[in-house]
Design an enzyme around this catalytic site. Structure first.
Site, short mmCIF file in Angstrom:
data_model
loop_
_atom_site.label_atom_id
_atom_site.label_comp_id
_atom_site.label_asym_id
_atom_site.label_seq_id
_atom_site.Cartn_x
_atom_site.Cartn_y
_atom_site.Cartn_z
N ASP A 201 1.09 -0.74 -0.04
CA ASP A 201 -0.09 0.12 -0.03
C ASP A 201 1.13 1.78 -0.02
O ASP A 201 1.57 1.19 0.56
CB ASP A 201 -0.76 0.00 1.36
CG ASP A 201 -1.93 1.29 1.46
OD1 ASP A 201 -2.65 1.13 0.60
OD2 ASP A 201 -1.71 1.85 2.12
N GLU A 270 1.58 -0.28 -5.08
CA GLU A 270 -0.05 0.87 -5.48
C GLU A 270 1.34 2.49 -5.41
O GLU A 270 1.70 2.36 -4.59
CB GLU A 270 0.10 1.19 -3.89
CG GLU A 270 -1.84 2.63 -4.63
CD GLU A 270 -2.03 2.17 -3.75
OE1 GLU A 270 -3.73 3.18 -3.36
OE2 GLU A 270 -1.83 2.31 -1.93
#
Length: 543
Positions: A201, A270
């Site tokens: 993330d 990401e």
């Protein structure tokens, strides 16, 4: 036969566990629920699952605020449930990726509690603490994505700490070598358990500028991009100094070195940066950094052919030393059926978007429920859970609308739970339930299974190169090719029929063809119906 890692050309199915399937009827999806539905996922024809966070957490940001990296939050189950999922997934031919949040923790983590307790302790420098300016204001102009200053005053230390998201998500200090090593250790804990890799993330948010340089302002006409607009002041700055710092490269290489010790383990990053495609290229370059990365360029509301041409072309040009990954939906954005469908979106459009996604060179992420063409749920303010949406209501309604319970059947709560779900079941989702779509040959679910099967059985569509990317009006085309086969890919993104002129030296080989909608060939002229696609082998007549 092209030899490569399993992740090249793989389709990764993202599961948001809170909303997938509730096994114990408490209204919240859980890991036993994931286990129970693994056969459904395997039957789709995907290669891997990505599990959004299930760690111990106060759930201020629903699992993206971790208070213990080695424990499963009781609402989801326990570590044994993870092991069971891995074992069953592997028996079904599926890989398992975990969502790992490295750049920040919860303020309830023991590390932060110790760090804030004094300026002299073993964890004092594990987070980013800064004295106020002489007038008591924060040290610079950095902003939080979730609104307001990125600096939060702490009365224990009489200093500000940095947070890129909620104030309850303090950023770790990656300039501290002990922090970097600790996060590698947390990652390895799960590798030893048999996890096949991680979706990292906000991976470009680990480091910050140690000089705390102010971010420059954007002009009014530049206040869009990265999923932001003028309704959020975060869009008013170029975020050159609070994330995507050059020091991050060395840490990513350390991550890759760790993963290399576990054969087959991969990394998916990401990326949300000022130049996301350039950062993707940098972060996936060679075999020493991330295996895969995706960005938000196809997670915006733009889907006209010229924009898609621009993004695909930039990725093809820049990512030459790595392998791309594509996503058109996830747990942070409006469902693609609405986002690209002008607010409503038809079933034909949903099928077209996913045909395009699975035709591009690279790997792909498929978000739970998109294989059912679920529309975005309209959540009332009183039912909102997402702090992001609560902060920016009503211009931005947050992320709850794409996180509502998965509709399995037409029973109570669409078969998700016998109890009141944590988010309301969306109106209209019952008619799109899995049980209903399985019985309908023309359903989105059966279409996706057919498309995924065709892709899996076509080496050139999974692993081949791409060239001849062209755009004319709302018609987008390109070819996928290897040494044996060339596939022509044509997409009509408009609500009107369009014509495509086949090059004179080529003919269609219709035995190797995947068609969405209708097409008619007259000589070298091909007419495609609205919202249609044609993936077909082409060959020179001389051959």
């Amino acid at each position: 036969m092209i030899q490569c890692g399993w992740w090249r050309g793989a389709v990764i199915y993202q599961i948001y566990p809170r909303s997938f399937y509730d096994s114990n009827n408490d209204g919240i999806g859980d890991l036993p629920g994931v286990y129970a539905q693994l056969d459904y996922i395997a039957n789709l024809g995907v290669d891997a699952v990505w599990l959004s966070p299930f760690f111990k957490s106060p759930m201020k940001d629903y699992g993206y605020d971790i208070s213990n990296y080695r424990q499963v939050d009781p609402v989801f189950g326990d570590v044994e449930d993870v092991k069971k999922i891995v074992t069953k997934a592997h028996s079904l031919g599926l890989k398992v990726l975990m969502d790992m949040v490295l750049c920040h923790t919860s303020d309830q983590h023991t590390w932060f509690k110790q760090s804030r307790s004094s300026k002299c302790n073993d964890k004092a420098d594990w987070y980013i603490w800064v004295d106020p300016n002489d007038d008591g204001t924060p040290p610079n102009n950095w902003l939080s994505i979730f609104g307001g200053s990125a600096w939060e005053w702490d009365s224990h230390r009489e200093q500000y700490y940095l947070h890129h998201f909620l104030s309850s998500q303090p950023s770790l200090n990656f300039h501290n070598s002990a922090v970097r090593q600790q996060m590698l250790d947390e990652t390895e804990f799960w590798l030893r358990m048999g996890i096949d890799g991680f979706r990292f993330d906000a991976i470009n948010f680990c480091f910050h500028d140690s000089l705390l340089t102010n971010n420059p302002a954007k002009s009014k006409n530049k206040r869009r991009g990265r999923g932001f607009s003028t309704d959020n002041p975060y869009a008013y700055q170029y975020h050159y100094y609070d994330n995507t710092r050059p020091e991050n490269i060395a840490f990513i290489e350390d991550l890759r070195e760790l993963l290399n010790q576990y054969p087959g383990a991969i990394s998916l990053g990401e990326i949300a940066a000022e130049d996301s495609i350039e950062t993707m290229a940098e972060y996936t370059h060679s075999n020493t950094r991330l295996h895969l990365a995706y960005n938000f360029e196809l997670l915006t509301d733009e889907c006209h052919a010229s924009y898609l041409h621009q993004v695909i072309n930039q990725v093809n040009q820049k990512i030459t030393g790595g392998w791309p990954c594509w996503a058109i939906g996830n747990h942070d954005v409006v469902r693609v059926r609405n986002r690209w469908g002008g607010g409503k979106g038809s079933l034909a459009q949903a099928k077209l978007y996913h045909t395009l996604l699975l035709s591009l060179k690279g790997s792909a992420c498929l978000y739970q429920g998109d294989e059912l063409a679920l529309p975005q749920a309209d959540i009332e303010y009183v039912d909102l859970c997402d702090p992001y949406g609560i902060r920016f209501w009503p211009r931005f309604k947050g992320r709850d609308g794409c996180r509502t319970p998965m509709p399995w059947n037409e029973q109570l709560n669409c078969g998700f739970s016998q109890a009141k779900p944590w988010l309301p079941v969306a109106k209209g989702h019952s008619a799109l339930a899995v049980s209903h779509q399985l019985q309908d040959d023309d359903s989105m679910l059966n279409f996706c299974k057919h498309l995924l099967s065709w892709r899996k059985n076509s080496e050139v569509m999974r692993l081949g190169e791409m060239k001849n990317l062209q755009v004319e009006g709302e018609l987008l085309s390109f070819t996928r090719f290897d040494e044996q086969v060339c596939i022509l890919c044509i997409f009509n993104l408009s609500d009107k029929p369009v014509d495509y002129k086949l090059a004179k030296n080529y003919a269609l080989v219709e035995q190797n063809c995947f068609a969405l909608g209708l097409y008619l060939q007259k000589g070298q002229q091909i007419k495609l119906s609205p919202y249609s696609a044609l993936l077909v082998e082409i060959a020179s007549p001389a051959e």
